[in-house]
Design an enzyme around this catalytic site. Structure first.
Site, PDB file in Angstrom:
ATOM      1  N   SER A   1     -22.383 -26.662  -7.021  1.00 34.08           N
ATOM      2  CA  SER A   1     -23.461 -25.982  -7.735  1.00 34.08           C
ATOM      3  C   SER A   1     -24.656 -25.801  -6.816  1.00 34.08           C
ATOM      4  O   SER A   1     -24.802 -26.507  -5.814  1.00 34.08           O
ATOM      5  CB  SER A   1     -23.856 -26.753  -8.994  1.00 34.08           C
ATOM      6  OG  SER A   1     -24.554 -27.910  -8.643  1.00 34.08           O
TER       7      SER A   1
ATOM      8  N   VAL B   1     -31.242 -28.222 -10.915  1.00 38.01           N
ATOM      9  CA  VAL B   1     -31.225 -29.599 -11.419  1.00 38.01           C
ATOM     10  C   VAL B   1     -32.556 -30.034 -12.040  1.00 38.01           C
ATOM     11  O   VAL B   1     -32.615 -31.048 -12.735  1.00 38.01           O
ATOM     12  CB  VAL B   1     -30.815 -30.627 -10.332  1.00 38.01           C
ATOM     13  CG1 VAL B   1     -29.378 -30.439  -9.908  1.00 38.01           C
ATOM     14  CG2 VAL B   1     -31.763 -30.597  -9.147  1.00 38.01           C
TER      15      VAL B   1
ATOM     16  N   SER C   1     -31.915 -40.979   1.275  1.00 42.78           N
ATOM     17  CA  SER C   1     -32.291 -40.759   2.681  1.00 42.78           C
ATOM     18  C   SER C   1     -32.770 -42.073   3.282  1.00 42.78           C
ATOM     19  O   SER C   1     -33.175 -42.981   2.549  1.00 42.78           O
ATOM     20  CB  SER C   1     -33.432 -39.737   2.755  1.00 42.78           C
ATOM     21  OG  SER C   1     -33.833 -39.541   4.095  1.00 42.78           O
TER      22      SER C   1
ATOM     23  N   TYR D   1     -41.746 -36.285  -0.389  1.00 42.36           N
ATOM     24  CA  TYR D   1     -40.294 -36.415  -0.181  1.00 42.36           C
ATOM     25  C   TYR D   1     -39.900 -37.892  -0.092  1.00 42.36           C
ATOM     26  O   TYR D   1     -38.938 -38.333  -0.734  1.00 42.36           O
ATOM     27  CB  TYR D   1     -39.905 -35.672   1.106  1.00 42.36           C
ATOM     28  CG  TYR D   1     -38.441 -35.794   1.468  1.00 42.36           C
ATOM     29  CD1 TYR D   1     -37.478 -35.064   0.784  1.00 42.36           C
ATOM     30  CD2 TYR D   1     -38.020 -36.643   2.493  1.00 42.36           C
ATOM     31  CE1 TYR D   1     -36.125 -35.177   1.109  1.00 42.36           C
ATOM     32  CE2 TYR D   1     -36.673 -36.765   2.826  1.00 42.36           C
ATOM     33  CZ  TYR D   1     -35.732 -36.031   2.138  1.00 42.36           C
ATOM     34  OH  TYR D   1     -34.400 -36.146   2.457  1.00 42.36           O
TER      35      TYR D   1
ATOM     36  N   LYS E   1     -37.286 -39.960  -2.482  1.00 41.50           N
ATOM     37  CA  LYS E   1     -36.035 -40.548  -1.969  1.00 41.50           C
ATOM     38  C   LYS E   1     -36.003 -42.060  -2.227  1.00 41.50           C
ATOM     39  O   LYS E   1     -34.960 -42.616  -2.565  1.00 41.50           O
ATOM     40  CB  LYS E   1     -35.893 -40.234  -0.474  1.00 41.50           C
ATOM     41  CG  LYS E   1     -35.644 -38.750  -0.208  1.00 41.50           C
ATOM     42  CD  LYS E   1     -34.227 -38.378  -0.557  1.00 41.50           C
ATOM     43  CE  LYS E   1     -34.073 -37.078  -1.267  1.00 41.50           C
ATOM     44  NZ  LYS E   1     -32.686 -36.732  -1.580  1.00 41.50           N
TER      45      LYS E   1
ATOM     46  N   ILE F   1     -29.012 -35.057   9.637  1.00 43.83           N
ATOM     47  CA  ILE F   1     -27.721 -34.384   9.504  1.00 43.83           C
ATOM     48  C   ILE F   1     -27.949 -32.887   9.733  1.00 43.83           C
ATOM     49  O   ILE F   1     -28.861 -32.299   9.115  1.00 43.83           O
ATOM     50  CB  ILE F   1     -27.125 -34.604   8.085  1.00 43.83           C
ATOM     51  CG1 ILE F   1     -27.120 -36.096   7.697  1.00 43.83           C
ATOM     52  CG2 ILE F   1     -25.733 -33.994   7.981  1.00 43.83           C
ATOM     53  CD1 ILE F   1     -26.270 -37.016   8.549  1.00 43.83           C
TER      54      ILE F   1
HETATM   55  P1  NAP Z   1     -29.825 -27.834   2.490  1.00 41.18           P
HETATM   56  O1  NAP Z   1     -28.978 -27.495   3.646  1.00 41.18           O
HETATM   57  O2  NAP Z   1     -31.178 -27.211   2.373  1.00 41.18           O
HETATM   58  O3  NAP Z   1     -29.016 -27.552   1.136  1.00 41.18           O
HETATM   59  C1  NAP Z   1     -29.654 -27.841  -0.088  1.00 41.18           C
HETATM   60  C2  NAP Z   1     -28.726 -27.584  -1.234  1.00 41.18           C
HETATM   61  O4  NAP Z   1     -29.417 -27.957  -2.458  1.00 41.18           O
HETATM   62  C3  NAP Z   1     -28.350 -26.116  -1.405  1.00 41.18           C
HETATM   63  O5  NAP Z   1     -27.029 -26.044  -1.908  1.00 41.18           O
HETATM   64  C4  NAP Z   1     -29.346 -25.624  -2.444  1.00 41.18           C
HETATM   65  O6  NAP Z   1     -28.851 -24.522  -3.198  1.00 41.18           O
HETATM   66  C5  NAP Z   1     -29.457 -26.839  -3.342  1.00 41.18           C
HETATM   67  N1  NAP Z   1     -30.681 -26.865  -4.148  1.00 41.18           N
HETATM   68  C6  NAP Z   1     -31.963 -26.748  -3.734  1.00 41.18           C
HETATM   69  N2  NAP Z   1     -32.791 -26.821  -4.798  1.00 41.18           N
HETATM   70  C7  NAP Z   1     -32.005 -26.997  -5.881  1.00 41.18           C
HETATM   71  C8  NAP Z   1     -32.266 -27.145  -7.262  1.00 41.18           C
HETATM   72  N3  NAP Z   1     -33.510 -27.115  -7.784  1.00 41.18           N
HETATM   73  N4  NAP Z   1     -31.208 -27.317  -8.100  1.00 41.18           N
HETATM   74  C9  NAP Z   1     -29.959 -27.326  -7.606  1.00 41.18           C
HETATM   75  N5  NAP Z   1     -29.641 -27.180  -6.334  1.00 41.18           N
HETATM   76  C10 NAP Z   1     -30.666 -27.013  -5.475  1.00 41.18           C
HETATM   77  O7  NAP Z   1     -30.104 -29.424   2.404  1.00 41.18           O
HETATM   78  P2  NAP Z   1     -29.316 -30.661   3.049  1.00 41.18           P
HETATM   79  O8  NAP Z   1     -29.909 -30.941   4.363  1.00 41.18           O
HETATM   80  O9  NAP Z   1     -27.858 -30.448   2.914  1.00 41.18           O
HETATM   81  O10 NAP Z   1     -29.787 -31.826   2.078  1.00 41.18           O
HETATM   82  C11 NAP Z   1     -29.014 -32.213   0.951  1.00 41.18           C
HETATM   83  C12 NAP Z   1     -29.499 -33.569   0.448  1.00 41.18           C
HETATM   84  O11 NAP Z   1     -29.438 -34.506   1.518  1.00 41.18           O
HETATM   85  C13 NAP Z   1     -30.957 -33.568  -0.017  1.00 41.18           C
HETATM   86  O12 NAP Z   1     -31.075 -34.385  -1.164  1.00 41.18           O
HETATM   87  C14 NAP Z   1     -31.716 -34.192   1.141  1.00 41.18           C
HETATM   88  O13 NAP Z   1     -32.873 -34.868   0.733  1.00 41.18           O
HETATM   89  C15 NAP Z   1     -30.667 -35.177   1.655  1.00 41.18           C
HETATM   90  N6  NAP Z   1     -30.864 -35.544   3.066  1.00 41.18           N
HETATM   91  C16 NAP Z   1     -30.704 -34.632   4.063  1.00 41.18           C
HETATM   92  C17 NAP Z   1     -30.866 -35.028   5.397  1.00 41.18           C
HETATM   93  C18 NAP Z   1     -30.667 -34.093   6.551  1.00 41.18           C
HETATM   94  O14 NAP Z   1     -30.922 -34.499   7.703  1.00 41.18           O
HETATM   95  N7  NAP Z   1     -30.183 -32.887   6.354  1.00 41.18           N
HETATM   96  C19 NAP Z   1     -31.226 -36.358   5.675  1.00 41.18           C
HETATM   97  C20 NAP Z   1     -31.386 -37.252   4.637  1.00 41.18           C
HETATM   98  C21 NAP Z   1     -31.189 -36.839   3.329  1.00 41.18           C
HETATM   99  P3  NAP Z   1     -29.535 -23.058  -3.043  1.00 41.18           P
HETATM  100  O15 NAP Z   1     -29.390 -22.692  -1.596  1.00 41.18           O
HETATM  101  O16 NAP Z   1     -28.768 -22.223  -3.978  1.00 41.18           O
HETATM  102  O17 NAP Z   1     -30.971 -23.255  -3.442  1.00 41.18           O
END
Ligand code: NAP
Length: 244
Positions: A36, A59, A137, A151, A155, A184
């Site tokens: 989703s 969400v 995170s 943020y 988290k 990541i």
């Molecule tokens: P990303 O590449 O920006 O992808 C985010 C995803 O969340 C997309 O599928 C987006 O869908 C969806 N999304 C955003 N707002 C939303 C909402 N209101 N309702 C439902 N879906 C929503 O992010 P990511 O880096 O994969 O991060 C994913 C999770 O990992 C997050 O919780 C982030 O805090 C955590 N995290 C990431 C990292 C990192 O280094 N990347 C590190 C620690 C934690 P749309 O594109 O359709 O909006």
């Protein structure tokens, strides 16, 4: 690889980055992932690529979370695994942060986790079975990042929520755990730009950014039957960053 054959799994934010990686790995393990996200055009495209179902879902909307879970139960009769993964990470310094900036992040990252987990628990409680894995995170609980106070609060808040929820549902054969990723390489992280990515890479002992699949494998373990005695816990997946 752990065997998740036939398990129905909802992954919020499954259309990009970490969520997409989780969906790929769950599928390889035999599960039936449903991804989703907000952007339906991209969501459908990714769903076709992964050969999975897509449900549009914001969400931060409590009714939409309930409807999405109801839709899955209607179609598949159950929900075995919830990956509460959707999240955003915009940058704002406290000095200039508005209440709208704060609410935007907290409403999606923390309130959105509550809404989706609550909806899933209603179904899992009836099943007397379920696995919930929250993508938190290392930021917040383990370290701070300048410009990310909202943020970080969201988290760290997810982890407090997760521990209490795990206690409330431990007797129901439902485990609730969280993964704490380091850096990541995802679409979201790439928005910081190449200079930042290089700086992030230099902070990691294994000298590489993590992949979305690195998180997917950890989800797979926590969702497996073998992990049934683990609840209310966190697993750090950060290439050694927090021990350096
Ligand atoms: P990303 O590449 O920006 O992808 C985010 C995803 O969340 C997309 O599928 C987006 O869908 C969806 N999304 C955003 N707002 C939303 C909402 N209101 N309702 C439902 N879906 C929503 O992010 P990511 O880096 O994969 O991060 C994913 C999770 O990992 C997050 O919780 C982030 O805090 C955590 N995290 C990431 C990292 C990192 O280094 N990347 C590190 C620690 C934690 P749309 O594109 O359709 O909006």
């Amino acid at each position: 690889m752990f065997n998740l054959t036939g398990k129905i799994a909802l992954i919020s934010g499954g259309t990009k980055g970490i969520g997409k990686g989780i969906a790929k790995v769950l599928k390889k393990s035999g599960a039936i992932p449903i991804i989703s996200g907000i952007n339906s055009i991209n969501g459908q495209k990714v769903a076709e690529e992964l050969e999975v179902d897509f449900i549009p879902l914001d969400v931060s909307n409590q009714i939409a979370c309930k409807n999405a879970v109801d839709h899955i139960v209607k179609k598949y009769s159950r929900l075995d695994i919830l990956c509460s993964n959707a999240g955003i990470f915009p940058q704002h310094h406290i000095k200039k942060m508005t209440v709208e900036d704060w609410d935007y992040v907290l409403n999606i990252n923390l309130k959105g986790t509550f809404f989706l987990v609550q909806s899933a628990l209603n179904v899992m409680e009836k099943q007397n079975n379920g696995r919930i894995i929250i993508t938190s995170s290392i930021t917040g609980e383990k370290l701070g990042i300048s410009g990310s106070s909202h943020y970080s609060a969201s988290k760290a808040g997810q982890l407090g929520f997760m521990r209490s929820a795990a206690l409330e549902y431990a007797e129901k054969n439902i485990t609730i755990n969280a993964i704490m990723p380091g850096y990541i390489l995802t679409e979201g992280l790439q928005e910081f730009g190449d200079d930042y990515l290089k700086q992030f890479r230099n902070e990691i002992p294994t000298c590489r950014l993590g992949t979305p699949e690195d998180i997917g494998y950890t989800v797979c373990f926590l969702a497996s039957n073998e992990a049934k005695y683990i609840t209310g816990q966190t697993i750090i997946v950060d290439g050694g960053m927090t021990i350096s």
